[in-house]
Scaffold this motif. Sequence first.
Motif, PDB file in Angstrom:
ATOM      1  N   CYS A 399      78.976  47.488  14.977  1.00  0.00           N
ATOM      2  CA  CYS A 399      79.405  46.416  15.869  1.00  0.00           C
ATOM      3  C   CYS A 399      78.390  45.273  15.879  1.00  0.00           C
ATOM      4  CB  CYS A 399      79.570  46.993  17.280  1.00  0.00           C
ATOM      5  SG  CYS A 399      80.220  45.839  18.473  1.00  0.00           S
ATOM      6  N   LYS A 400      78.884  44.050  16.009  1.00  0.00           N
ATOM      7  CA  LYS A 400      78.021  42.879  16.030  1.00  0.00           C
ATOM      8  C   LYS A 400      77.252  42.812  17.349  1.00  0.00           C
ATOM      9  CE  LYS A 400      79.239  39.166  13.886  1.00  0.00           C
ATOM     10  NZ  LYS A 400      79.881  37.900  13.455  1.00  0.00           N
ATOM     11  N   LYS A 401      75.988  42.388  17.258  1.00  0.00           N
ATOM     12  CA  LYS A 401      75.168  42.248  18.460  1.00  0.00           C
ATOM     13  C   LYS A 401      75.745  41.181  19.382  1.00  0.00           C
ATOM     14  CE  LYS A 401      70.830  43.850  16.421  1.00  0.00           C
ATOM     15  NZ  LYS A 401      69.450  43.478  15.986  1.00  0.00           N
ATOM     16  N   HIS A 402      75.495  41.362  20.666  1.00  0.00           N
ATOM     17  CA  HIS A 402      76.022  40.450  21.679  1.00  0.00           C
ATOM     18  C   HIS A 402      75.420  39.061  21.485  1.00  0.00           C
ATOM     19  CE1 HIS A 402      77.188  38.904  25.630  1.00  0.00           C
ATOM     20  NE2 HIS A 402      78.004  39.947  25.717  1.00  0.00           N
ATOM     21  N   ARG A 403      76.238  38.043  21.641  1.00  0.00           N
ATOM     22  CA  ARG A 403      75.790  36.669  21.419  1.00  0.00           C
ATOM     23  C   ARG A 403      74.743  36.208  22.434  1.00  0.00           C
ATOM     24  NH1 ARG A 403      81.846  34.526  22.062  1.00  0.00           N
ATOM     25  NH2 ARG A 403      82.101  36.605  21.142  1.00  0.00           N
ATOM     26  N   GLU A 404      74.674  36.894  23.589  1.00  0.00           N
ATOM     27  CA  GLU A 404      73.738  36.483  24.636  1.00  0.00           C
ATOM     28  C   GLU A 404      72.601  37.478  24.844  1.00  0.00           C
ATOM     29  OE1 GLU A 404      76.105  35.913  28.101  1.00  0.00           O
ATOM     30  OE2 GLU A 404      77.198  34.196  27.278  1.00  0.00           O
ATOM     31  N   ASN A 405      72.779  38.748  24.424  1.00  0.00           N
ATOM     32  CA  ASN A 405      71.757  39.768  24.630  1.00  0.00           C
ATOM     33  C   ASN A 405      71.705  40.674  23.409  1.00  0.00           C
ATOM     34  OD1 ASN A 405      70.117  41.889  25.393  1.00  0.00           O
ATOM     35  ND2 ASN A 405      71.027  42.155  27.416  1.00  0.00           N
ATOM     36  N   PRO A 406      70.677  40.548  22.572  1.00  0.00           N
ATOM     37  CA  PRO A 406      70.626  41.312  21.315  1.00  0.00           C
ATOM     38  C   PRO A 406      70.457  42.808  21.512  1.00  0.00           C
ATOM     39  CG  PRO A 406      68.562  40.128  21.680  1.00  0.00           C
ATOM     40  CD  PRO A 406      69.515  39.648  22.729  1.00  0.00           C
ATOM     41  N   GLU A 407      70.167  43.272  22.742  1.00  0.00           N
ATOM     42  CA  GLU A 407      70.094  44.705  22.991  1.00  0.00           C
ATOM     43  C   GLU A 407      71.471  45.327  23.183  1.00  0.00           C
ATOM     44  OE1 GLU A 407      67.539  45.581  26.237  1.00  0.00           O
ATOM     45  OE2 GLU A 407      65.705  44.991  25.168  1.00  0.00           O
ATOM     46  N   LEU A 408      72.487  44.460  23.296  1.00  0.00           N
ATOM     47  CA  LEU A 408      73.863  44.920  23.508  1.00  0.00           C
ATOM     48  C   LEU A 408      74.728  44.554  22.317  1.00  0.00           C
ATOM     49  CD1 LEU A 408      74.305  43.745  27.223  1.00  0.00           C
ATOM     50  CD2 LEU A 408      73.527  45.993  26.398  1.00  0.00           C
ATOM     51  N   THR A 409      75.952  45.101  22.301  1.00  0.00           N
ATOM     52  CA  THR A 409      76.913  44.764  21.253  1.00  0.00           C
ATOM     53  C   THR A 409      78.217  44.277  21.884  1.00  0.00           C
ATOM     54  OG1 THR A 409      77.723  47.037  21.225  1.00  0.00           O
ATOM     55  CG2 THR A 409      76.014  46.455  19.623  1.00  0.00           C
ATOM     56  N   GLU A 410      78.981  43.565  21.097  1.00  0.00           N
ATOM     57  CA  GLU A 410      80.277  43.057  21.560  1.00  0.00           C
ATOM     58  C   GLU A 410      81.334  44.121  21.275  1.00  0.00           C
ATOM     59  OE1 GLU A 410      81.125  39.095  20.273  1.00  0.00           O
ATOM     60  OE2 GLU A 410      79.458  38.274  21.437  1.00  0.00           O
ATOM     61  N   ARG A 411      81.354  45.088  22.156  1.00  0.00           N
ATOM     62  CA  ARG A 411      82.235  46.251  22.013  1.00  0.00           C
ATOM     63  C   ARG A 411      82.894  46.530  23.360  1.00  0.00           C
ATOM     64  NH1 ARG A 411      80.053  52.491  21.065  1.00  0.00           N
ATOM     65  NH2 ARG A 411      82.078  53.535  21.328  1.00  0.00           N
ATOM     66  N   PHE A 412      84.131  47.030  23.305  1.00  0.00           N
ATOM     67  CA  PHE A 412      84.749  47.523  24.541  1.00  0.00           C
ATOM     68  C   PHE A 412      85.512  48.813  24.261  1.00  0.00           C
ATOM     69  CE2 PHE A 412      88.330  44.877  22.950  1.00  0.00           C
ATOM     70  CZ  PHE A 412      89.389  45.751  23.080  1.00  0.00           C
ATOM     71  N   GLU A 413      85.666  49.606  25.298  1.00  0.00           N
ATOM     72  CA  GLU A 413      86.575  50.753  25.284  1.00  0.00           C
ATOM     73  C   GLU A 413      87.513  50.610  26.466  1.00  0.00           C
ATOM     74  OE1 GLU A 413      84.288  54.452  23.163  1.00  0.00           O
ATOM     75  OE2 GLU A 413      83.976  54.212  25.306  1.00  0.00           O
ATOM     76  N   LEU A 414      88.765  50.979  26.259  1.00  0.00           N
ATOM     77  CA  LEU A 414      89.734  50.973  27.349  1.00  0.00           C
ATOM     78  C   LEU A 414      89.785  52.370  27.946  1.00  0.00           C
ATOM     79  CD1 LEU A 414      91.928  49.614  29.054  1.00  0.00           C
ATOM     80  CD2 LEU A 414      93.582  50.229  27.265  1.00  0.00           C
ATOM     81  N   MET A 415      89.479  52.468  29.238  1.00  0.00           N
ATOM     82  CA  MET A 415      89.534  53.739  29.949  1.00  0.00           C
ATOM     83  C   MET A 415      90.803  53.806  30.797  1.00  0.00           C
ATOM     84  SD  MET A 415      86.769  55.413  29.214  1.00  0.00           S
ATOM     85  CE  MET A 415      85.356  54.949  28.193  1.00  0.00           C
ATOM     86  N   VAL A 416      91.510  54.922  30.683  1.00  0.00           N
ATOM     87  CA  VAL A 416      92.696  55.163  31.499  1.00  0.00           C
ATOM     88  C   VAL A 416      92.699  56.643  31.900  1.00  0.00           C
ATOM     89  CG1 VAL A 416      95.210  55.009  31.668  1.00  0.00           C
ATOM     90  CG2 VAL A 416      93.974  53.427  30.171  1.00  0.00           C
ATOM     91  N   ASN A 417      92.917  56.895  33.170  1.00  0.00           N
ATOM     92  CA  ASN A 417      92.962  58.266  33.685  1.00  0.00           C
ATOM     93  C   ASN A 417      91.698  59.044  33.332  1.00  0.00           C
ATOM     94  OD1 ASN A 417      94.354  60.264  35.188  1.00  0.00           O
ATOM     95  ND2 ASN A 417      94.926  61.307  33.301  1.00  0.00           N
ATOM     96  N   GLY A 418      90.559  58.372  33.366  1.00  0.00           N
ATOM     97  CA  GLY A 418      89.284  59.032  33.151  1.00  0.00           C
ATOM     98  C   GLY A 418      88.954  59.362  31.724  1.00  0.00           C
ATOM     99  N   LYS A 419      89.711  58.799  30.759  1.00  0.00           N
ATOM    100  CA  LYS A 419      89.464  59.079  29.347  1.00  0.00           C
ATOM    101  C   LYS A 419      89.527  57.789  28.534  1.00  0.00           C
ATOM    102  CE  LYS A 419      89.056  63.610  29.224  1.00  0.00           C
ATOM    103  NZ  LYS A 419      87.843  64.277  28.678  1.00  0.00           N
ATOM    104  N   GLU A 420      88.769  57.787  27.425  1.00  0.00           N
ATOM    105  CA  GLU A 420      88.841  56.659  26.493  1.00  0.00           C
ATOM    106  C   GLU A 420      90.188  56.650  25.796  1.00  0.00           C
ATOM    107  OE1 GLU A 420      87.542  55.738  21.949  1.00  0.00           O
ATOM    108  OE2 GLU A 420      86.361  57.198  23.084  1.00  0.00           O
ATOM    109  N   LEU A 421      90.830  55.484  25.777  1.00  0.00           N
ATOM    110  CA  LEU A 421      92.100  55.335  25.075  1.00  0.00           C
ATOM    111  C   LEU A 421      91.923  54.564  23.778  1.00  0.00           C
ATOM    112  CD1 LEU A 421      95.157  55.773  25.003  1.00  0.00           C
ATOM    113  CD2 LEU A 421      95.420  53.681  26.353  1.00  0.00           C
ATOM    114  N   CYS A 422      91.115  53.494  23.814  1.00  0.00           N
ATOM    115  CA  CYS A 422      90.892  52.745  22.580  1.00  0.00           C
ATOM    116  C   CYS A 422      89.480  52.191  22.541  1.00  0.00           C
ATOM    117  CB  CYS A 422      91.931  51.643  22.399  1.00  0.00           C
ATOM    118  SG  CYS A 422      91.778  50.273  23.543  1.00  0.00           S
ATOM    119  N   ASN A 423      89.058  51.801  21.350  1.00  0.00           N
ATOM    120  CA  ASN A 423      87.700  51.348  21.083  1.00  0.00           C
ATOM    121  C   ASN A 423      87.778  50.116  20.197  1.00  0.00           C
ATOM    122  OD1 ASN A 423      84.898  51.358  20.901  1.00  0.00           O
ATOM    123  ND2 ASN A 423      84.859  52.826  19.211  1.00  0.00           N
ATOM    124  N   ALA A 424      87.003  49.069  20.502  1.00  0.00           N
ATOM    125  CA  ALA A 424      87.131  47.819  19.738  1.00  0.00           C
ATOM    126  C   ALA A 424      85.797  47.084  19.676  1.00  0.00           C
ATOM    127  CB  ALA A 424      88.196  46.927  20.360  1.00  0.00           C
TER     128      ALA A 424
END
Length: 577
Positions: A399-424
């Motif tokens: 994943c590409k590093k965050h444009r504002e904080n290089p310690e983070l990445t531009e990633r998300f996960e969608l959580m539904v009903n307490g579980k990961e549904l998708c990753n991007a």
Amino acid sequence: MSQSQLSEQELIRRQSLEEIRKMGINPYPQEAYPVSHKSEQIKKLYKPEENNFQDVSLAGRLMSRRIMGKASFAEIQDDAGRIQIYVNRDEICPGEDKSLYNDLFKKHLDIGDFIGIKGRAFITQVGELSVHVTELKLLSKSLRPLPIVKEKDGHVFDAVTDAEFRYRQRYVDLVVNPEVREVFRKRTQIYKSFRELFNSKGYLEVETPILQSIPGGATARPFITHHNALDIPLYLRIANELYLKRLIVGGFEGVYEFSKDFRNEGMDRTHNPEFTVMEIYVAYKDYNWMMDFTEEMIEKVALDLHGTTKVKLGDKEIDFKRPFKRITMIDSIREFTGIDISGMDESQLRKVCKDLHLEVDETMGKGKLIDEIFGEKCEPHYIQPTFIKDYPVEMSPLCKKHRENPELTERFELMVNGKELCNAYTELNDPIDQLERFKAQLELSKKGDEEAMFIDMDFVRALEYGMPPTSGMGIGMDRLTMLMTNSTSIQDVLFFPQMKPEKKRESVSESESGEYTALGIPVEWVEPLKALGYTTVAKLKEVEKPGKLHQEMMGYRKKNKLEIPTVLMEDVIKWIG
């Protein structure tokens, strides 16, 4: 299978099979049978005043039968549902020979047999839509009895609910539990909904290799095999990400794939070693765009399946109406633990895990430690759709590093009903950075992390040719189907889930039978008792609740249609002392 291993019902059906052949009837005919209508079509569209459906041809399983002299009622089931049929002896046997009715229909047909009928629709005197049969043909003889399930006015009685039986013999489950067929129809509708959206935007559906020389695109333990001709190890893919991004390098601006992935890990109600993921990659986009697109995609599925964004899941109601809540991973951990992990090194994170009473080991680096904190302390709280975004860089090697904080990445996960549904992600397209991330994964592998990624130098080479800014997303199709069909286990949405090897039951020897019969147990009950798990007399003697044993025995007798003596509670009490 020897004759001694067959139940009485199975023996009777085989005798009927021979009698049918003696009648000159082929119980498994080769020729096609012309089907003009489905049961549901007739039930929905028949109008007595129009006298329609007067020449219909249907085929399906015989599911019930009420013989009344020279006329009978029965039900047949096709893939659309059930419909009643009326069979009159003189209608299907207009000549002197009445054997088709008197012998085949009355004596030798069984529940579960496939038949074809021709006839006309009508309403009976009690107001039930039926098909008056004028021609009847046996299409396939069933040699095993189906479990007894009763259905009346859309209500099912004595449903087959034993999970071990249902998942292992899904073909029977689909026959006797119509709601199970509906789950898999909805699963297909979900795929259709996705494809409609993706194709409308001009994205290309593709296929990529399942056998891979380097398992990449995720952190997971792979299955390994061997290619004899090339004399090299190969892996079943754990993800298809790196191949799809190669296609973006090659010039496609939007590609997607419904891929079978394989991970050599544990099984539970949300994990199966073989599962389906949809991955999509779109050029010139970032993870903010992908969040919006994911909302559009999930909302569309809910509306296409249910006509509403609100979906029932157990005792909860999940609303997939966009927009969804968004929160960073660090803010989420701070919210549920009161701890700010930003800027912490590995030793500090280990102390946090210890303070939170989380089990960790020496093979776990910063990424897995953070993942453990989030998974245990935060994830279960997200029932309604929520995007968790901006993951620490150690958790996201692609994943590409965050444009504002290089310690983070531009990633998300969608959580539904307490579980990961998708990753991007906003995808990493810097080949130098990518190689360094792969090397960091290699160091984790040296520490003993069996899920760390391999270095894929060909993928690095592809990035060196240049990949445009890209966002990618993967979504678990099995988990999505669970959410959309109110299913509690992944096994409910897989036709053939992975199961432990079936225990083969050996026939009971005379000496073994003697040990049971010495207690007063009828010899016919010895094999059923062993099948129920009471494989020795000693185990039988350990039973503390005779009522439970009696209930198990009677249930087994009924489900398997065994023509063996019933037993009384008093008998069971005597057996176990």
